[in-house]
Design a protein around this motif. Structure first.
Motif, PDB file in Angstrom:
ATOM      1  N   HIS A  31       0.602  -1.074  -0.067  1.00  0.00           N
ATOM      2  CA  HIS A  31      -0.029   0.302   0.425  1.00  0.00           C
ATOM      3  C   HIS A  31       1.234   1.316  -0.271  1.00  0.00           C
ATOM      4  O   HIS A  31       0.308   2.591  -0.145  1.00  0.00           O
ATOM      5  N   ASP A  43      -3.521  -1.136  -7.886  1.00  0.00           N
ATOM      6  CA  ASP A  43      -2.654  -2.071  -7.405  1.00  0.00           C
ATOM      7  C   ASP A  43      -1.672  -3.042  -7.431  1.00  0.00           C
ATOM      8  O   ASP A  43      -2.477  -3.391  -9.147  1.00  0.00           O
ATOM      9  N   HIS A  56      -6.815  -3.610 -10.703  1.00  0.00           N
ATOM     10  CA  HIS A  56      -7.167  -3.508  -9.460  1.00  0.00           C
ATOM     11  C   HIS A  56      -8.001  -5.552  -9.280  1.00  0.00           C
ATOM     12  O   HIS A  56      -8.862  -5.989 -10.663  1.00  0.00           O
ATOM     13  N   ARG A  75     -10.353  -1.408  -3.527  1.00  0.00           N
ATOM     14  CA  ARG A  75      -9.117  -1.034  -2.978  1.00  0.00           C
ATOM     15  C   ARG A  75      -8.598  -1.960  -2.901  1.00  0.00           C
ATOM     16  O   ARG A  75      -8.608  -2.748  -1.582  1.00  0.00           O
ATOM     17  N   GLY A  76      -6.957  -1.843  -3.204  1.00  0.00           N
ATOM     18  CA  GLY A  76      -5.801  -2.631  -2.398  1.00  0.00           C
ATOM     19  C   GLY A  76      -5.956  -4.213  -3.395  1.00  0.00           C
ATOM     20  O   GLY A  76      -6.706  -4.412  -4.383  1.00  0.00           O
ATOM     21  N   ASN A  77      -6.044  -5.293  -2.506  1.00  0.00           N
ATOM     22  CA  ASN A  77      -5.663  -6.483  -3.163  1.00  0.00           C
ATOM     23  C   ASN A  77      -5.974  -7.696  -2.177  1.00  0.00           C
ATOM     24  O   ASN A  77      -4.788  -8.429  -1.819  1.00  0.00           O
TER      25      ASN A  77
END
Length: 201
Positions: A31, A43, A56, A75-77
C-alpha cells in the motif's frame, strides 16, 4: 501547477522506496508502493504463477442465466477468501434472500466462510478446490458438489466472454473511478446482450 506538484511528490516517493528496497534491503508494504506515476490508483496484484500484475481485482456474482447481478472493485489486493462472505451478504441485500446454493472459486475456500455463509441461510456452499474441507461439510452430497463445481466452471466462461467481447481484460481509462466505470459498463453491456439473446432465442 497542481499536476507538477503531484509529480514532484510521486518522484520523491519513488526515490524513497528505491532507497529502502535497494540500499537498505527493506520490504516496502504494497500500500506504500508507487507502481505507476501516471496511473497512481493501480494496485499490485500477484498471481499464483508468480507473475506480478498491476490493476485492480474484480469480484463478480452471476446466476445460472449468465446474468451478472453484482460487481465489486475493491481498493488494494484483498485475499479472495476475505471476500466470500462479503459477496454473499451483498447477494442477500440485492436479492432480498439468500440463494439455496452457492459456488465459489477455490481461492475463496475456508472453514469460517462455509460456516458464515451457511449462517446466512445458504443450504449448500461449494468451492472448486476444497482446501482441506470435506464435501459433506459444504454440501449435502457428492452429486450436489459436482453439480455446483461444474456450474461455477460455467461462470469462467462468462468472465472469458467479458474479456473477449467487452474489453474487460484491459482497461486504459485513468483514475480509479474511471476504471470502475469501465468495468460496470462492460458488465451492463454483456447483460444487455445476454437478455437480448434470451428474448430472441
Amino acid at each position: 501547477m497542481a499536476q507538477l506538484q503531484y509529480h514532484v511528490v510521486a518522484a520523491e516517493r519513488v526515490l524513497d522506496q528505491a532507497q529502502r528496497r535497494v540500499l537498505r534491503g527493506q520490504s516496502v508494504p504494497a500500500h506504500e508502493k508507487v507502481v505507476s506515476i501516471f496511473e497512481p490508483h493501480v494496485d499490485v496484484i500477484v498471481k499464483a504463477n508468480g507473475e506480478t500484475q498491476f490493476g485492480h481485482k474484480v469480484f463478480l456474482s452471476a446466476g445460472r442465466s449468465s446474468l451478472i447481478f453484482d460487481v465489486v472493485v475493491p481498493r488494494g489486493n484483498p485475499a479472495d477468501s476475505s471476500m466470500a462472505t462479503t459477496m454473499m451478504k451483498r447477494h442477500v441485500e440485492i436479492c432480498g434472500q439468500p440463494p439455496k446454493q452457492a459456488a465459489f472459486d477455490g481461492g475463496f475456500a475456508s472453514q469460517s466462510n462455509v460456516a458464515q455463509i451457511k449462517a446466512l441461510g445458504v443450504g449448500d456452499v461449494a468451492f472448486s478446490k476444497r482446501r482441506g474441507l470435506e464435501v459433506l461439510e459444504m454440501v449435502k452430497s457428492s452429486r450436489v458438489y459436482r453439480v455446483l463445481r461444474n456450474s461455477r466452471a460455467g461462470v469462467e466462461g462468462v468472465i472469458s466472454y467479458l474479456k473477449r467481447a467487452f474489453g474487460l481484460g484491459r482497461c486504459d481509462w485513468r483514475t480509479f473511478s474511471s476504471f470502475r466505470a469501465y468495468v460496470m459498463g462492460s458488465v451492463i453491456a454483456a447483460n444487455l446482450v445476454t437478455i437480448a439473446l434470451a428474448a430472441t432465442g
